[in-house]
Scaffold this motif. Sequence first.
Motif, mmCIF file in Angstrom:
data_model
loop_
_atom_site.group_PDB
_atom_site.id
_atom_site.type_symbol
_atom_site.label_atom_id
_atom_site.label_comp_id
_atom_site.label_asym_id
_atom_site.label_seq_id
_atom_site.Cartn_x
_atom_site.Cartn_y
_atom_site.Cartn_z
ATOM 1 N N ASP A 230 14.204 14.185 5.495
ATOM 2 C CA ASP A 230 15.357 13.458 4.971
ATOM 3 C C ASP A 230 15.178 11.950 4.927
ATOM 4 O O ASP A 230 16.056 11.225 4.458
ATOM 5 C CB ASP A 230 16.595 13.790 5.808
ATOM 6 C CG ASP A 230 16.912 15.285 5.774
ATOM 7 O OD1 ASP A 230 16.751 15.894 4.704
ATOM 8 O OD2 ASP A 230 17.300 15.831 6.820
ATOM 9 N N TYR A 231 14.067 11.453 5.433
ATOM 10 C CA TYR A 231 13.819 10.017 5.384
ATOM 11 C C TYR A 231 12.310 9.807 5.373
ATOM 12 O O TYR A 231 11.537 10.716 5.650
ATOM 13 C CB TYR A 231 14.429 9.305 6.603
ATOM 14 C CG TYR A 231 13.746 9.658 7.898
ATOM 15 C CD1 TYR A 231 12.700 8.885 8.405
ATOM 16 C CD2 TYR A 231 14.127 10.791 8.630
ATOM 17 C CE1 TYR A 231 12.049 9.215 9.578
ATOM 18 C CE2 TYR A 231 13.485 11.131 9.809
ATOM 19 C CZ TYR A 231 12.456 10.337 10.288
ATOM 20 O OH TYR A 231 11.817 10.670 11.447
ATOM 21 N N GLY A 232 11.907 8.609 5.027
ATOM 22 C CA GLY A 232 10.479 8.353 5.047
ATOM 23 C C GLY A 232 10.136 7.043 4.367
ATOM 24 O O GLY A 232 11.010 6.318 3.859
ATOM 25 N N HIS A 233 8.844 6.751 4.355
ATOM 26 C CA HIS A 233 8.359 5.502 3.782
ATOM 27 C C HIS A 233 7.020 5.778 3.103
ATOM 28 O O HIS A 233 6.124 6.384 3.698
ATOM 29 C CB HIS A 233 8.194 4.452 4.886
ATOM 30 C CG HIS A 233 7.696 3.133 4.400
ATOM 31 N ND1 HIS A 233 8.375 2.374 3.475
ATOM 32 C CD2 HIS A 233 6.572 2.419 4.703
ATOM 33 C CE1 HIS A 233 7.711 1.261 3.225
ATOM 34 N NE2 HIS A 233 6.598 1.261 3.959
ATOM 35 N N TYR A 234 6.915 5.340 1.857
ATOM 36 C CA TYR A 234 5.681 5.550 1.103
ATOM 37 C C TYR A 234 4.823 4.284 1.114
ATOM 38 O O TYR A 234 5.335 3.170 0.954
ATOM 39 C CB TYR A 234 5.977 5.928 -0.354
ATOM 40 C CG TYR A 234 6.438 7.345 -0.539
ATOM 41 C CD1 TYR A 234 5.560 8.418 -0.392
ATOM 42 C CD2 TYR A 234 7.764 7.628 -0.890
ATOM 43 C CE1 TYR A 234 5.977 9.720 -0.573
ATOM 44 C CE2 TYR A 234 8.188 8.929 -1.082
ATOM 45 C CZ TYR A 234 7.293 9.971 -0.913
ATOM 46 O OH TYR A 234 7.706 11.268 -1.102
ATOM 47 N N THR A 235 3.537 4.465 1.301
ATOM 48 C CA THR A 235 2.561 3.393 1.170
ATOM 49 C C THR A 235 1.405 3.915 0.321
ATOM 50 O O THR A 235 1.341 5.111 0.015
ATOM 51 C CB THR A 235 2.024 2.936 2.538
ATOM 52 O OG1 THR A 235 1.373 4.046 3.180
ATOM 53 C CG2 THR A 235 3.146 2.417 3.420
ATOM 54 N N ALA A 236 0.506 3.018 -0.047
ATOM 55 C CA ALA A 236 -0.628 3.444 -0.878
ATOM 56 C C ALA A 236 -1.900 2.725 -0.454
ATOM 57 O O ALA A 236 -1.862 1.576 -0.001
ATOM 58 C CB ALA A 236 -0.346 3.173 -2.353
ATOM 59 N N PHE A 237 -3.025 3.431 -0.598
ATOM 60 C CA PHE A 237 -4.346 2.837 -0.474
ATOM 61 C C PHE A 237 -4.991 2.896 -1.855
ATOM 62 O O PHE A 237 -5.011 3.965 -2.481
ATOM 63 C CB PHE A 237 -5.230 3.604 0.509
ATOM 64 C CG PHE A 237 -4.685 3.704 1.906
ATOM 65 C CD1 PHE A 237 -3.978 2.655 2.472
ATOM 66 C CD2 PHE A 237 -4.894 4.851 2.665
ATOM 67 C CE1 PHE A 237 -3.472 2.744 3.764
ATOM 68 C CE2 PHE A 237 -4.405 4.942 3.946
ATOM 69 C CZ PHE A 237 -3.688 3.896 4.505
ATOM 70 N N CYS A 238 -5.518 1.782 -2.329
ATOM 71 C CA CYS A 238 -6.141 1.755 -3.646
ATOM 72 C C CYS A 238 -7.493 1.060 -3.581
ATOM 73 O O CYS A 238 -7.645 0.036 -2.898
ATOM 74 C CB CYS A 238 -5.254 1.033 -4.667
ATOM 75 S SG CYS A 238 -3.642 1.807 -4.914
ATOM 76 N N LYS A 239 -8.449 1.596 -4.309
ATOM 77 C CA LYS A 239 -9.797 1.043 -4.351
ATOM 78 C C LYS A 239 -9.943 0.153 -5.578
ATOM 79 O O LYS A 239 -9.666 0.587 -6.691
ATOM 80 C CB LYS A 239 -10.830 2.174 -4.383
ATOM 81 C CG LYS A 239 -12.271 1.722 -4.258
ATOM 82 C CD LYS A 239 -13.206 2.926 -4.230
ATOM 83 C CE LYS A 239 -14.656 2.509 -4.025
ATOM 84 N NZ LYS A 239 -15.562 3.678 -3.974
ATOM 85 N N HIS A 240 -10.342 -1.086 -5.364
ATOM 86 C CA HIS A 240 -10.525 -2.021 -6.473
ATOM 87 C C HIS A 240 -11.690 -1.542 -7.337
ATOM 88 O O HIS A 240 -12.778 -1.265 -6.833
ATOM 89 C CB HIS A 240 -10.797 -3.427 -5.935
ATOM 90 C CG HIS A 240 -10.605 -4.506 -6.936
ATOM 91 N ND1 HIS A 240 -11.495 -4.727 -7.974
ATOM 92 C CD2 HIS A 240 -9.618 -5.438 -7.086
ATOM 93 C CE1 HIS A 240 -11.079 -5.742 -8.696
ATOM 94 N NE2 HIS A 240 -9.940 -6.194 -8.184
ATOM 95 N N SER A 241 -11.454 -1.460 -8.630
ATOM 96 C CA SER A 241 -12.453 -0.883 -9.524
ATOM 97 C C SER A 241 -13.684 -1.762 -9.695
ATOM 98 O O SER A 241 -14.740 -1.269 -10.109
ATOM 99 C CB SER A 241 -11.837 -0.607 -10.898
ATOM 100 O OG SER A 241 -11.358 -1.815 -11.476
ATOM 101 N N VAL A 242 -13.569 -3.061 -9.365
ATOM 102 C CA VAL A 242 -14.699 -3.981 -9.529
ATOM 103 C C VAL A 242 -15.398 -4.246 -8.194
ATOM 104 O O VAL A 242 -16.602 -4.045 -8.047
ATOM 105 C CB VAL A 242 -14.238 -5.315 -10.157
ATOM 106 C CG1 VAL A 242 -15.416 -6.279 -10.277
ATOM 107 C CG2 VAL A 242 -13.611 -5.060 -11.528
#
Length: 272
Positions: A230-242
Motif C-alpha cells: 500500500d505504500y512505497g518509493h521508486y528509484t532507478a539505476f541507469c547506465k550512461h550509454s557513453v
Amino acid sequence: ESATAFGCLVSDMWLGDFDYVSPEAFHSIFGKRYPAFSRRTQHDAQEFLICVLDDLHEAFKEVRAQLCQGRHSSDAGASRGSGSGTSIITKLFEGQLSYGIRCLKCKALTDRPESFTVLSLPIPSTRVCSLQDCLECFFQPDTLTRNNQIHCYWCGGNQDATVKASITKAPQIIIFHLKRFAWQDKHRRKLSTTVCYPFSDLDLSPYSTVSCNKAEYSLCAVVNHAGDLDYGHYTAFCKHSVTKHWYSFDDAQVTKIPDSAVQADTAYLLFY
C-alpha cells in the motif's frame, strides 16, 4: 500532447545543464490523457510503463501515417498499411512469443503467436534465486486440463494439452517485470526475494527458436521498489550509454554509484 512533453523531458535530461530534471510537466499532461495517473496516489511502475509505451506508440504511429499520406497518391494505401502497426516504440521494445500447443490425444501441434513489450516473470523462491530461474519458470511447459482444456481442431473436441512458450522475435530492448506482488495463502503480499541478475551476457537462446534474431543482452537500467503493498518509493539505476558509468536516480538526488551497488534486493523492472 504527452509525446511532445516526453520529448522535451528527454531533451532537458541530455542537455546536461541541470543537476536534476523534474518530469512534472510530462506527468501533468499525461495525467490529463489518463486520469488514473493524475492523482498523487500510489501507482504500479509496470502499469505506468506499459501505458506510456502504448501512448508514445500511438503518437509516433500517427505521425508516420500522416507522413505516408503526403506521398504520391498511388502509394498512399500501401504506405498506410505498412505503417499502421509500427513505430519507433515497436521497433525498440516489441518482441514476439510463440505458444506451442500440443493436443495430448492426437499429438497435433499448433502455434499461437503473441507480441509483448514487457515479460512478467514469476519468482520461484521466497529467499534467493537468479533471473535465469525466473526465466526457466516462465518458459517451462505447462499442462492444460479440466477447465483449461483446448478445443482441438483435429480431434473435434475439448482435450488435455501441453503448452510451451518460446521467443520467436527478440526486441532490441527487453524489459523484465519481476512479479513481486503475488497471491500467497489467499493473501496478496510483496515478495522480498533476492533475484540475482547478470550485468552482461544474458543469453536468451535457450528460450528462443533457431530463427530468433537476437539472444544476448547487457543490463542498462533497473527500476527499484522499496516498501510494501500500500505504500512505497521508486528509484532507478541507469547506465550512461557513453561513459558506461552507473547512476542512481532518487527524486532530486542523482549520484554516481559503483557497479556493485546495481545488484539490489529491491529490483522490480530490469531493462536489457
